[in-house]
Write a protein that holds these residues in place. Structure first.
Motif, PDB file in Angstrom:
ATOM      1  N   GLU A  49       0.841  -1.198   0.000  1.00  0.00           N
ATOM      2  CA  GLU A  49       0.000   0.000   0.000  1.00  0.00           C
ATOM      3  C   GLU A  49       0.873   1.243   0.000  1.00  0.00           C
ATOM      4  O   GLU A  49       1.557   1.544   0.976  1.00  0.00           O
ATOM      5  CB  GLU A  49      -0.916   0.010   1.232  1.00  0.00           C
ATOM      6  CG  GLU A  49      -1.899   1.165   1.280  1.00  0.00           C
ATOM      7  CD  GLU A  49      -3.005   1.050   0.239  1.00  0.00           C
ATOM      8  OE1 GLU A  49      -3.469   2.090  -0.267  1.00  0.00           O
ATOM      9  OE2 GLU A  49      -3.395  -0.092  -0.056  1.00  0.00           O
ATOM     10  N   LYS A  50       0.918   1.944  -1.126  1.00  0.00           N
ATOM     11  CA  LYS A  50       1.604   3.227  -1.244  1.00  0.00           C
ATOM     12  C   LYS A  50       3.029   3.192  -0.714  1.00  0.00           C
ATOM     13  O   LYS A  50       3.428   3.999   0.126  1.00  0.00           O
ATOM     14  CB  LYS A  50       0.803   4.327  -0.545  1.00  0.00           C
ATOM     15  CG  LYS A  50      -0.544   4.595  -1.191  1.00  0.00           C
ATOM     16  CD  LYS A  50      -1.287   5.720  -0.496  1.00  0.00           C
ATOM     17  CE  LYS A  50      -2.619   5.998  -1.180  1.00  0.00           C
ATOM     18  NZ  LYS A  50      -3.385   7.076  -0.518  1.00  0.00           N
ATOM     19  N   GLY A  51       3.803   2.248  -1.204  1.00  0.00           N
ATOM     20  CA  GLY A  51       5.223   2.228  -0.903  1.00  0.00           C
ATOM     21  C   GLY A  51       5.628   1.467   0.335  1.00  0.00           C
ATOM     22  O   GLY A  51       6.826   1.389   0.635  1.00  0.00           O
ATOM     23  N   VAL A  52       4.681   0.884   1.061  1.00  0.00           N
ATOM     24  CA  VAL A  52       5.023   0.133   2.272  1.00  0.00           C
ATOM     25  C   VAL A  52       4.231  -1.168   2.308  1.00  0.00           C
ATOM     26  O   VAL A  52       3.208  -1.315   1.631  1.00  0.00           O
ATOM     27  CB  VAL A  52       4.738   0.942   3.557  1.00  0.00           C
ATOM     28  CG1 VAL A  52       5.587   2.199   3.605  1.00  0.00           C
ATOM     29  CG2 VAL A  52       3.259   1.284   3.653  1.00  0.00           C
ATOM     30  N   PHE A  53       4.716  -2.107   3.121  1.00  0.00           N
ATOM     31  CA  PHE A  53       3.984  -3.334   3.385  1.00  0.00           C
ATOM     32  C   PHE A  53       3.174  -3.169   4.657  1.00  0.00           C
ATOM     33  O   PHE A  53       3.683  -2.697   5.673  1.00  0.00           O
ATOM     34  CB  PHE A  53       4.940  -4.516   3.559  1.00  0.00           C
ATOM     35  CG  PHE A  53       5.329  -5.181   2.280  1.00  0.00           C
ATOM     36  CD1 PHE A  53       4.409  -5.382   1.252  1.00  0.00           C
ATOM     37  CD2 PHE A  53       6.629  -5.648   2.110  1.00  0.00           C
ATOM     38  CE1 PHE A  53       4.772  -6.008   0.068  1.00  0.00           C
ATOM     39  CE2 PHE A  53       6.997  -6.284   0.929  1.00  0.00           C
ATOM     40  CZ  PHE A  53       6.067  -6.472  -0.091  1.00  0.00           C
ATOM     41  N   GLU A  54       1.924  -3.558   4.596  1.00  0.00           N
ATOM     42  CA  GLU A  54       1.081  -3.637   5.782  1.00  0.00           C
ATOM     43  C   GLU A  54       0.723  -5.094   5.993  1.00  0.00           C
ATOM     44  O   GLU A  54       0.279  -5.771   5.066  1.00  0.00           O
ATOM     45  CB  GLU A  54      -0.182  -2.788   5.615  1.00  0.00           C
ATOM     46  CG  GLU A  54       0.089  -1.304   5.458  1.00  0.00           C
ATOM     47  CD  GLU A  54      -1.194  -0.503   5.267  1.00  0.00           C
ATOM     48  OE1 GLU A  54      -2.272  -1.138   5.166  1.00  0.00           O
ATOM     49  OE2 GLU A  54      -1.098   0.732   5.214  1.00  0.00           O
ATOM     50  N   GLN A  55       0.909  -5.581   7.199  1.00  0.00           N
ATOM     51  CA  GLN A  55       0.618  -6.974   7.468  1.00  0.00           C
ATOM     52  C   GLN A  55      -0.815  -7.164   7.947  1.00  0.00           C
ATOM     53  O   GLN A  55      -1.358  -6.344   8.671  1.00  0.00           O
ATOM     54  CB  GLN A  55       1.589  -7.540   8.513  1.00  0.00           C
ATOM     55  CG  GLN A  55       2.971  -7.858   7.967  1.00  0.00           C
ATOM     56  CD  GLN A  55       3.747  -8.753   8.896  1.00  0.00           C
ATOM     57  OE1 GLN A  55       3.600  -8.709  10.105  1.00  0.00           O
ATOM     58  NE2 GLN A  55       4.608  -9.602   8.322  1.00  0.00           N
ATOM     59  N   SER A  56      -1.399  -8.259   7.498  1.00  0.00           N
ATOM     60  CA  SER A  56      -2.752  -8.611   7.941  1.00  0.00           C
ATOM     61  C   SER A  56      -2.852 -10.122   7.970  1.00  0.00           C
ATOM     62  O   SER A  56      -2.239 -10.812   7.140  1.00  0.00           O
ATOM     63  CB  SER A  56      -3.794  -8.021   6.997  1.00  0.00           C
ATOM     64  OG  SER A  56      -5.099  -8.410   7.386  1.00  0.00           O
ATOM     65  N   SER A  57      -3.612 -10.643   8.905  1.00  0.00           N
ATOM     66  CA  SER A  57      -3.832 -12.087   8.919  1.00  0.00           C
ATOM     67  C   SER A  57      -4.887 -12.434   7.877  1.00  0.00           C
ATOM     68  O   SER A  57      -5.751 -11.611   7.536  1.00  0.00           O
ATOM     69  CB  SER A  57      -4.285 -12.559  10.308  1.00  0.00           C
ATOM     70  OG  SER A  57      -5.632 -12.168  10.550  1.00  0.00           O
TER      71      SER A  57
END
Length: 387
Positions: A366-374
């Motif tokens: 998302e917009k240049g970064v990783f966001e973690q989600s299960s």
């Protein structure tokens, strides 16, 4: 008198069968019209035409892209029905033929291969459907051709370069890595060579950088498509070719994500390439499938109406055990489950409920970064939107 005789001899020489040949359909022998471009920007970037006998042809200006010419002629002959096109068999469902040394400017075959100092290497690739298929697709083909605009015989306008900001490879790489896209977009308005540099950067083994590059490439292509959409279509064709040719190799790294970003940023222009992503999705390969689901999710996030498959179609991928495949499938379903979509089937909801306990984490770009989600969190969000 002698001058007139020489003039007549010269005219006869230039118009003789060994110098100029009026192009004719190889199936029926009737004269054909000059190929035309489609008025709506579709994945057909080669001019096309048709003969009264039902044959369709595509024009390859170089004579070196006959594979693409075949594909475009075949798909156009199927009235842009991609699924139909790739399920037909040569000889059994259609015939094919080729006319070489074709010059679109004069609309003649030039057997000598040169005219007025120009090298003539164009080709017309012909496809003629067998009668049972032709009866179904022919009215639509004719309707599209009726709306076509003639292909200009002049050279395309020079790309606007050397105006404003220009960036070298090192500067482009640094801007992508730092996710500073504005200078890239500014450059793209007048310098389309930035596409090549970004395409090369897709081959990095760093997944986050690869996704940043695909993101940047999609936005840059949207800017370039405003003045040179054909260039973007050729990029898409190269990306698809890198996937099919490389197979399991690394040279296709980033290609699928880039395709998703290009379509998502210019959906009206390039959504016709979506069927290719569905074809990739069906390849039984752990490298291709989760990435194709992610690319479709990127598109669904902005234009869920373009995903012609139903939500239940993607549930089978959500039921697979591979975490990336399952997670990306659920993420895609989440974006397809808009307030205006139909409620999910009982089987779809049951499958998502069964996944809610999956605590494995996946990275979502998302917009240049990783966001973690299960995966379970994504399933819960998808269910909430479905119900």
């Amino acid at each position: 008198m002698l001058i007139n005789e020489r003039k007549d001899n010269l005219i006869n020489e230039l118009t003789s069968s060994d110098r100029w040949v009026k192009p004719a359909c190889p199936f029926c022998g009737l004269p054909i019209a000059r190929p035309t471009e489609q008025s709506l920007r579709r994945p057909l970037e080669m001019p096309v035409g048709s003969c009264n006998c039902g044959a369709v042809y595509a024009y390859d200006a170089t004579g070196h892209n006959l594979g693409s010419a075949f594909s475009e002629a075949l798909v156009f002959a199927c009235n842009m029905d991609w699924d139909l096109a790739w399920n037909l068999l040569p000889g059994e469902d259609y015939c094919e033929d080729l006319l070489e040394k074709y010059d679109i400017q004069s609309h003649y075959i030039i057997p000598a291969g040169s005219y007025e100092g120009r090298r003539i290497s164009g080709a017309l690739y012909f496809i003629r459907m067998h009668n049972d298929i032709q009866e179904v697709v022919w009215p639509g083909v004719q309707e599209k051709l009726a709306k076509a605009r003639s292909k200009t015989v002049s050279q395309p306008a020079a790309v606007r370069q050397n105006k404003g900001l220009r960036l070298n490879k090192q500067e482009i790489a640094a801007l992508v890595e730092n996710y500073q896209l504005e200078p890239l977009l500014e450059t793209a308005t007048h310098d389309n060579t930035i596409i090549s540099c970004l395409q090369r950067m897709l081959y990095t083994g760093d997944e986050l950088l690869r996704l940043k590059t695909a993101d940047a490439l999609g936005r840059v292509c949207a800017a370039i498509a405003k003045y040179n959409p054909a260039l973007v279509s050729r990029l898409l064709q190269r990306l698809f070719t890198s996937i099919t040719d490389a197979g399991y190799g690394t040279s296709n790294w980033g290609a699928i994500d880039a395709i998703g970003e290009v379509i998502a940023n210019s959906p009206d222009e390039f959504s016709g390439y979506l069927p290719f992503l569905f074809k990739i999705l069906e390849i039984d390969d752990s490298n291709f499938r989760p990435t194709a689901l992610r690319a479709l999710g990127v598109i669904a996030r902005v234009r869920p109406d373009l995903i012609t498959k139903t939500i239940s179609y993607f549930v089978k991928f959500a039921c697979l055990d591979d975490p990336q495949t399952r997670g990306n499938a659920v993420w895609l379903i989440k974006h397809l489950a808009t307030p205006n979509s139909r409620p999910g089937s009982t089987e779809t909801r049951a499958a998502l409920k069964a996944i809610r306990g999956d605590q494995r984490l996946i990275n979502i770009y998302e917009k240049g970064v990783f966001e973690q989600s299960s995966i379970g969190q994504l399933a819960t969000q998808a269910l909430a939107r479905l119900e």
